[in-house]
Design an enzyme around this catalytic site. Sequence first.
Site, PDB file in Angstrom:
ATOM      1  N   LYS A 165      79.671 105.209  95.867  1.00 40.46           N
ATOM      2  CA  LYS A 165      78.699 104.716  96.866  1.00 40.46           C
ATOM      3  C   LYS A 165      79.161 105.022  98.293  1.00 40.46           C
ATOM      4  CE  LYS A 165      78.899 100.365  95.562  1.00 40.46           C
ATOM      5  NZ  LYS A 165      79.866 100.365  94.428  1.00 40.46           N
ATOM      6  N   ARG A 194      73.816  93.042  95.517  1.00 42.08           N
ATOM      7  CA  ARG A 194      74.648  92.998  94.314  1.00 42.08           C
ATOM      8  C   ARG A 194      74.185  91.922  93.341  1.00 42.08           C
ATOM      9  NH1 ARG A 194      79.309  95.715  96.932  1.00 42.08           N
ATOM     10  NH2 ARG A 194      80.799  96.256  95.318  1.00 42.08           N
ATOM     11  N   ARG A 214      92.669 105.463  93.845  1.00 42.42           N
ATOM     12  CA  ARG A 214      92.484 105.064  95.244  1.00 42.42           C
ATOM     13  C   ARG A 214      93.485 103.968  95.625  1.00 42.42           C
ATOM     14  NH1 ARG A 214      86.795 102.779  97.306  1.00 42.42           N
ATOM     15  NH2 ARG A 214      87.395 101.057  95.947  1.00 42.42           N
ATOM     16  N   ARG A 253      94.755  99.627  98.689  1.00 41.48           N
ATOM     17  CA  ARG A 253      93.676  98.629  98.692  1.00 41.48           C
ATOM     18  C   ARG A 253      93.953  97.601  97.600  1.00 41.48           C
ATOM     19  NH1 ARG A 253      87.189  99.920  98.828  1.00 41.48           N
ATOM     20  NH2 ARG A 253      86.762  98.150  97.479  1.00 41.48           N
ATOM     21  N   ARG A 297      85.886  93.115  88.463  1.00 46.09           N
ATOM     22  CA  ARG A 297      84.769  93.653  89.259  1.00 46.09           C
ATOM     23  C   ARG A 297      83.737  94.309  88.359  1.00 46.09           C
ATOM     24  NH1 ARG A 297      88.331  97.224  93.016  1.00 46.09           N
ATOM     25  NH2 ARG A 297      86.400  98.035  93.897  1.00 46.09           N
TER      26      ARG A 297
HETATM   27  P1  B4P Z   1      83.391 104.487  95.909  1.00 51.89           P
HETATM   28  O1  B4P Z   1      82.576 104.140  94.743  1.00 51.89           O
HETATM   29  O2  B4P Z   1      82.766 105.294  96.990  1.00 51.89           O
HETATM   30  O3  B4P Z   1      83.973 103.071  96.341  1.00 51.89           O
HETATM   31  P2  B4P Z   1      83.261 101.893  97.116  1.00 51.89           P
HETATM   32  O4  B4P Z   1      82.014 102.294  97.790  1.00 51.89           O
HETATM   33  O5  B4P Z   1      84.323 101.432  98.008  1.00 51.89           O
HETATM   34  O6  B4P Z   1      82.829 100.837  96.022  1.00 51.89           O
HETATM   35  P3  B4P Z   1      83.345  99.400  95.646  1.00 51.89           P
HETATM   36  O7  B4P Z   1      82.243  98.816  94.835  1.00 51.89           O
HETATM   37  O8  B4P Z   1      84.666  99.547  94.987  1.00 51.89           O
HETATM   38  O9  B4P Z   1      83.663  98.564  96.954  1.00 51.89           O
HETATM   39  P4  B4P Z   1      82.893  97.652  97.999  1.00 51.89           P
HETATM   40  O10 B4P Z   1      83.606  97.941  99.249  1.00 51.89           O
HETATM   41  O11 B4P Z   1      81.416  97.864  98.012  1.00 51.89           O
HETATM   42  O12 B4P Z   1      84.698 105.365  95.593  1.00 51.89           O
HETATM   43  C1  B4P Z   1      85.758 104.979  94.762  1.00 51.89           C
HETATM   44  C2  B4P Z   1      86.795 106.112  94.630  1.00 51.89           C
HETATM   45  O13 B4P Z   1      86.254 107.189  93.868  1.00 51.89           O
HETATM   46  C3  B4P Z   1      87.228 106.737  95.953  1.00 51.89           C
HETATM   47  O14 B4P Z   1      88.616 106.872  95.943  1.00 51.89           O
HETATM   48  C4  B4P Z   1      86.560 108.104  95.979  1.00 51.89           C
HETATM   49  O15 B4P Z   1      87.306 109.063  96.667  1.00 51.89           O
HETATM   50  C5  B4P Z   1      86.469 108.431  94.500  1.00 51.89           C
HETATM   51  N1  B4P Z   1      85.325 109.302  94.188  1.00 51.89           N
HETATM   52  C6  B4P Z   1      84.063 109.173  94.675  1.00 51.89           C
HETATM   53  N2  B4P Z   1      83.272 110.150  94.176  1.00 51.89           N
HETATM   54  C7  B4P Z   1      84.056 110.896  93.309  1.00 51.89           C
HETATM   55  C8  B4P Z   1      83.800 112.044  92.478  1.00 51.89           C
HETATM   56  N3  B4P Z   1      82.603 112.637  92.412  1.00 51.89           N
HETATM   57  N4  B4P Z   1      84.819 112.503  91.726  1.00 51.89           N
HETATM   58  C9  B4P Z   1      86.050 111.931  91.790  1.00 51.89           C
HETATM   59  N5  B4P Z   1      86.349 110.856  92.579  1.00 51.89           N
HETATM   60  C10 B4P Z   1      85.365 110.357  93.328  1.00 51.89           C
HETATM   61  O16 B4P Z   1      83.138  96.145  97.510  1.00 51.89           O
HETATM   62  C11 B4P Z   1      84.445  95.562  97.456  1.00 51.89           C
HETATM   63  C12 B4P Z   1      84.341  94.030  97.233  1.00 51.89           C
HETATM   64  O17 B4P Z   1      83.681  93.395  98.374  1.00 51.89           O
HETATM   65  C13 B4P Z   1      83.509  93.546  96.027  1.00 51.89           C
HETATM   66  O18 B4P Z   1      84.272  93.548  94.831  1.00 51.89           O
HETATM   67  C14 B4P Z   1      83.105  92.103  96.494  1.00 51.89           C
HETATM   68  O19 B4P Z   1      84.154  91.179  96.294  1.00 51.89           O
HETATM   69  C15 B4P Z   1      82.882  92.255  97.988  1.00 51.89           C
HETATM   70  N6  B4P Z   1      81.456  92.522  98.321  1.00 51.89           N
HETATM   71  C16 B4P Z   1      80.978  93.684  98.879  1.00 51.89           C
HETATM   72  N7  B4P Z   1      79.637  93.618  99.020  1.00 51.89           N
HETATM   73  C17 B4P Z   1      79.251  92.391  98.539  1.00 51.89           C
HETATM   74  C18 B4P Z   1      77.981  91.745  98.381  1.00 51.89           C
HETATM   75  N8  B4P Z   1      76.839  92.354  98.738  1.00 51.89           N
HETATM   76  N9  B4P Z   1      77.956  90.497  97.838  1.00 51.89           N
HETATM   77  C19 B4P Z   1      79.077  89.877  97.487  1.00 51.89           C
HETATM   78  N10 B4P Z   1      80.306  90.435  97.583  1.00 51.89           N
HETATM   79  C20 B4P Z   1      80.408  91.686  98.105  1.00 51.89           C
END
Ligand code: B4P
Length: 193
Positions: free
Chosen positions: A14, A92, A131, A137, A148
Amino acid sequence: MLNIVIFGAPGSGKGTQSENLIEKYNLAHISTGDVLRAEKAAGTELGKLADSYMSKGQLIPDELMIDILASVFDQKTKNGDCKGVIFDGFPRTIPQGTALSEMLKERGEKIAAVVSLDVAEEELIDRLISRGQKTGRTDDNYETIKARLDVYYNQTTPLKEMYEKEGILHAIEGIGTIDEIFGRIATVVDKVK
Ligand code: B4P
């Protein structure tokens, strides 16, 4: 405005694909995860509270997230210099989804498309562990990742059905190179913009 929700499990890409979308379509970016991590880094009360949930892989309570979302949306769009907004990591839960639609409706806006990135669980875990090793992180460790994923399957995936019924859900194969996946996403966005 071109309002896009980017949807998927933790590690589905994402945040990664949001960066490409922002650049190509001149969108403002709202990542609720980034907002919470910035609060944590600044040591605010909200940041401390958020960390107590994030470190366990749990979601921050809906009421709090919904308030944060509305104020961040207004702040990011107040100058009128973006063509739309990408919602990354929000909604979410079903209450967050309902609140997002209402918040946009009150402002004369709507969601143009929900882009759902489909990635198998083993790949998600590999990406997040990798990551965590690179960035330190703290929620990218095996135990928290499993929590998660459980939260995602139980609380977040019901949104897919809601958006499917609304006819705005677009499922994208999220495996491949970042550019290949972005090409699939751009095909969808070009049709709705
Ligand atoms: P991403 O999937 O891009 O990670 P993210 O956006 O940070 O998602 P995530 O769900 O983990 O975190 P968020 O901050 O929203 O990438 C992951 C890895 O994969 C990276 O290292 C990337 O380089 C790699 N990658 C990507 N594409 C690839 C490909 N094609 N091939 C290989 N590798 C690839 O949420 C974190 C926490 O915040 C949640 O658990 C929750 O506690 C809280 N939170 C956030 N939003 C919330 C909400 N709306 N409500 C309640 N809690 C919330």
